[in-house]
Design a protein around this motif. Structure first.
Motif, PDB file in Angstrom:
ATOM      1  N   GLY A  10     -28.469 -15.466 -27.077  1.00 36.46           N
ATOM      2  CA  GLY A  10     -27.182 -16.142 -27.254  1.00 36.46           C
ATOM      3  C   GLY A  10     -26.862 -17.110 -26.124  1.00 36.46           C
ATOM      4  O   GLY A  10     -26.043 -18.021 -26.290  1.00 36.46           O
ATOM      5  N   HIS A  11     -27.484 -16.916 -24.988  1.00 35.51           N
ATOM      6  CA  HIS A  11     -27.297 -17.818 -23.844  1.00 35.51           C
ATOM      7  C   HIS A  11     -28.503 -18.738 -23.653  1.00 35.51           C
ATOM      8  O   HIS A  11     -28.711 -19.268 -22.556  1.00 35.51           O
ATOM      9  CB  HIS A  11     -27.010 -17.015 -22.572  1.00 35.51           C
ATOM     10  N   GLY A  12     -29.304 -18.898 -24.696  1.00 33.67           N
ATOM     11  CA  GLY A  12     -30.368 -19.891 -24.670  1.00 33.67           C
ATOM     12  C   GLY A  12     -31.684 -19.482 -24.057  1.00 33.67           C
ATOM     13  O   GLY A  12     -32.535 -20.334 -23.810  1.00 33.67           O
ATOM     14  N   ALA A  13     -31.902 -18.193 -23.796  1.00 36.78           N
ATOM     15  CA  ALA A  13     -33.167 -17.760 -23.207  1.00 36.78           C
ATOM     16  C   ALA A  13     -34.294 -17.895 -24.229  1.00 36.78           C
ATOM     17  O   ALA A  13     -34.100 -17.669 -25.421  1.00 36.78           O
ATOM     18  CB  ALA A  13     -33.072 -16.314 -22.732  1.00 36.78           C
ATOM     19  N   SER A  14     -35.460 -18.238 -23.736  1.00 37.16           N
ATOM     20  CA  SER A  14     -36.637 -18.326 -24.600  1.00 37.16           C
ATOM     21  C   SER A  14     -37.128 -16.930 -24.945  1.00 37.16           C
ATOM     22  O   SER A  14     -36.840 -15.956 -24.229  1.00 37.16           O
ATOM     23  CB  SER A  14     -37.748 -19.100 -23.891  1.00 37.16           C
ATOM     24  N   ILE A  15     -37.886 -16.848 -26.013  1.00 38.69           N
ATOM     25  CA  ILE A  15     -38.463 -15.564 -26.397  1.00 38.69           C
ATOM     26  C   ILE A  15     -39.407 -15.054 -25.307  1.00 38.69           C
ATOM     27  O   ILE A  15     -39.533 -13.852 -25.083  1.00 38.69           O
ATOM     28  CB  ILE A  15     -39.174 -15.646 -27.775  1.00 38.69           C
ATOM     29  N   THR A  16     -40.031 -15.973 -24.574  1.00 38.53           N
ATOM     30  CA  THR A  16     -40.912 -15.585 -23.468  1.00 38.53           C
ATOM     31  C   THR A  16     -40.112 -14.886 -22.372  1.00 38.53           C
ATOM     32  O   THR A  16     -40.526 -13.838 -21.859  1.00 38.53           O
ATOM     33  CB  THR A  16     -41.626 -16.824 -22.905  1.00 38.53           C
ATOM     34  N   LEU A  17     -38.968 -15.453 -22.012  1.00 41.10           N
ATOM     35  CA  LEU A  17     -38.141 -14.840 -20.972  1.00 41.10           C
ATOM     36  C   LEU A  17     -37.565 -13.508 -21.440  1.00 41.10           C
ATOM     37  O   LEU A  17     -37.519 -12.546 -20.676  1.00 41.10           O
ATOM     38  CB  LEU A  17     -37.018 -15.789 -20.543  1.00 41.10           C
ATOM     39  N   VAL A  18     -37.148 -13.437 -22.684  1.00 43.01           N
ATOM     40  CA  VAL A  18     -36.639 -12.175 -23.222  1.00 43.01           C
ATOM     41  C   VAL A  18     -37.741 -11.113 -23.172  1.00 43.01           C
ATOM     42  O   VAL A  18     -37.515  -9.982 -22.731  1.00 43.01           O
ATOM     43  CB  VAL A  18     -36.106 -12.352 -24.654  1.00 43.01           C
ATOM     44  N   GLY A  19     -38.947 -11.487 -23.593  1.00 40.72           N
ATOM     45  CA  GLY A  19     -40.070 -10.549 -23.566  1.00 40.72           C
ATOM     46  C   GLY A  19     -40.410 -10.099 -22.154  1.00 40.72           C
ATOM     47  O   GLY A  19     -40.684  -8.918 -21.913  1.00 40.72           O
ATOM     48  N   LEU A  20     -40.384 -11.043 -21.214  1.00 38.43           N
ATOM     49  CA  LEU A  20     -40.652 -10.699 -19.812  1.00 38.43           C
ATOM     50  C   LEU A  20     -39.590  -9.737 -19.286  1.00 38.43           C
ATOM     51  O   LEU A  20     -39.911  -8.746 -18.609  1.00 38.43           O
ATOM     52  CB  LEU A  20     -40.695 -11.960 -18.957  1.00 38.43           C
ATOM     53  N   THR A  21     -38.337 -10.001 -19.609  1.00 37.05           N
ATOM     54  CA  THR A  21     -37.241  -9.143 -19.156  1.00 37.05           C
ATOM     55  C   THR A  21     -37.403  -7.723 -19.680  1.00 37.05           C
ATOM     56  O   THR A  21     -37.291  -6.744 -18.921  1.00 37.05           O
ATOM     57  CB  THR A  21     -35.888  -9.733 -19.592  1.00 37.05           C
ATOM     58  N   VAL A  22     -37.679  -7.585 -20.960  1.00 36.36           N
ATOM     59  CA  VAL A  22     -37.844  -6.255 -21.545  1.00 36.36           C
ATOM     60  C   VAL A  22     -39.088  -5.579 -20.964  1.00 36.36           C
ATOM     61  O   VAL A  22     -39.077  -4.377 -20.677  1.00 36.36           O
ATOM     62  CB  VAL A  22     -37.881  -6.326 -23.081  1.00 36.36           C
ATOM     63  N   SER A  23     -40.149  -6.335 -20.752  1.00 36.11           N
ATOM     64  CA  SER A  23     -41.371  -5.768 -20.156  1.00 36.11           C
ATOM     65  C   SER A  23     -41.112  -5.257 -18.743  1.00 36.11           C
ATOM     66  O   SER A  23     -41.576  -4.171 -18.373  1.00 36.11           O
ATOM     67  CB  SER A  23     -42.478  -6.820 -20.127  1.00 36.11           C
ATOM     68  N   LEU A  24     -40.375  -6.026 -17.949  1.00 35.54           N
ATOM     69  CA  LEU A  24     -40.052  -5.583 -16.591  1.00 35.54           C
ATOM     70  C   LEU A  24     -39.157  -4.345 -16.619  1.00 35.54           C
ATOM     71  O   LEU A  24     -39.294  -3.444 -15.782  1.00 35.54           O
ATOM     72  CB  LEU A  24     -39.388  -6.713 -15.806  1.00 35.54           C
ATOM     73  N   HIS A  25     -38.259  -4.287 -17.579  1.00 37.16           N
ATOM     74  CA  HIS A  25     -37.399  -3.105 -17.735  1.00 37.16           C
ATOM     75  C   HIS A  25     -38.256  -1.868 -18.030  1.00 37.16           C
ATOM     76  O   HIS A  25     -38.075  -0.808 -17.405  1.00 37.16           O
ATOM     77  CB  HIS A  25     -36.390  -3.337 -18.864  1.00 37.16           C
ATOM     78  N   ILE A  26     -39.181  -1.998 -18.962  1.00 31.61           N
ATOM     79  CA  ILE A  26     -40.035  -0.864 -19.321  1.00 31.61           C
ATOM     80  C   ILE A  26     -40.934  -0.473 -18.151  1.00 31.61           C
ATOM     81  O   ILE A  26     -41.149   0.716 -17.895  1.00 31.61           O
ATOM     82  CB  ILE A  26     -40.832  -1.177 -20.602  1.00 31.61           C
ATOM     83  N   ALA A  27     -41.413  -1.456 -17.402  1.00 32.72           N
ATOM     84  CA  ALA A  27     -42.182  -1.148 -16.189  1.00 32.72           C
ATOM     85  C   ALA A  27     -41.319  -0.357 -15.212  1.00 32.72           C
ATOM     86  O   ALA A  27     -41.788   0.609 -14.595  1.00 32.72           O
ATOM     87  CB  ALA A  27     -42.698  -2.425 -15.541  1.00 32.72           C
ATOM     88  N   GLY A  28     -40.051  -0.737 -15.076  1.00 34.46           N
ATOM     89  CA  GLY A  28     -39.135   0.006 -14.215  1.00 34.46           C
ATOM     90  C   GLY A  28     -38.954   1.438 -14.681  1.00 34.46           C
ATOM     91  O   GLY A  28     -38.788   2.353 -13.864  1.00 34.46           O
ATOM     92  N   MET A  29     -38.996   1.641 -15.983  1.00 33.93           N
ATOM     93  CA  MET A  29     -38.837   2.982 -16.529  1.00 33.93           C
ATOM     94  C   MET A  29     -40.013   3.894 -16.178  1.00 33.93           C
ATOM     95  O   MET A  29     -39.809   5.084 -15.935  1.00 33.93           O
ATOM     96  CB  MET A  29     -38.684   2.926 -18.056  1.00 33.93           C
ATOM     97  N   TYR A  30     -41.219   3.343 -16.174  1.00 34.44           N
ATOM     98  CA  TYR A  30     -42.397   4.202 -16.092  1.00 34.44           C
ATOM     99  C   TYR A  30     -43.280   3.998 -14.863  1.00 34.44           C
ATOM    100  O   TYR A  30     -43.930   4.945 -14.426  1.00 34.44           O
ATOM    101  CB  TYR A  30     -43.244   4.039 -17.359  1.00 34.44           C
ATOM    102  N   ALA A  31     -43.348   2.808 -14.316  1.00 36.25           N
ATOM    103  CA  ALA A  31     -44.324   2.522 -13.256  1.00 36.25           C
ATOM    104  C   ALA A  31     -44.125   3.375 -12.007  1.00 36.25           C
ATOM    105  O   ALA A  31     -45.092   3.761 -11.362  1.00 36.25           O
ATOM    106  CB  ALA A  31     -44.286   1.037 -12.886  1.00 36.25           C
ATOM    107  N   LEU A  32     -42.879   3.652 -11.681  1.00 34.10           N
ATOM    108  CA  LEU A  32     -42.616   4.413 -10.453  1.00 34.10           C
ATOM    109  C   LEU A  32     -42.308   5.894 -10.711  1.00 34.10           C
ATOM    110  O   LEU A  32     -41.794   6.578  -9.831  1.00 34.10           O
ATOM    111  CB  LEU A  32     -41.473   3.761  -9.677  1.00 34.10           C
TER     112      LEU A  32
END
Length: 165
Positions: A10-32
């Protein structure tokens, strides 16, 4: 988490940025997760649980105030993953320490199932909340739940420590 892609798009982010954001979130959930487990062993489950809940509250503040700023939204979602990791691992460690061996698997399975059901319910209600209150309101509600959970953990901890053995 579930409404962040909608907010970002809704604020104009590309699908690439949205995907990166969700990927980093999931990494935060499990990587550490191993680090969170070591922290629970060293400092105690309740402390790590409270720390994780505090990070969740900070995450909701960061994301909720991000508005159209994608970097802040991404930072909030990474914090959300880290807070979730700390709280989940600490909770599991607390169960492992307090429930006898024969009952542990059943209790852990039940708590994991309840957590998954709560996540599904929260995801379903998040769209309604987003429509009613906006992304900032959705985050404010989630932040309030995190702060309330901190209070519950502290009160329960005090009650347990004041009870005679």
């Amino acid at each position: 988490m579930s409404m962040t892609p909608v907010h970002m798009e809704g604020h104009g982010a590309s699908i690439t940025l949205v995907g990166l954001t969700v990927s980093l979130h999931i990494a935060g959930m499990y990587a550490l997760s191993p680090v969170m487990g070591a922290a629970a062993d060293r400092f105690g489950g309740p402390r790590v649980l409270i720390g994780g809940l505090a990070v969740l509250a900070l995450a909701t503040l960061t994301a909720g105030l991000a508005g159209p700023h994608h970097a802040a939204t991404t930072a909030g979602l990474v914090l959300l993953g880290l807070g979730w990791s700390a709280a989940t691992v600490a909770g599991s460690a607390m169960i492992a320490r307090t429930v006898p061996g024969a009952e542990r698997v059943t209790v852990q399975g039940l708590t994991d199932s309840l957590m998954s059901l709560a996540g599904a319910g929260g995801g379903a209600l998040a769209g309604v909340m987003l429509a009613l209150t906006g992304y900032g309101g959705l985050n404010a509600g989630a932040g309030a739940l995190a702060v309330a959970a901190i209070a519950v953990v502290i009160v329960v901890g005090r009650r347990r420590s004041s009870q005679p053995d």
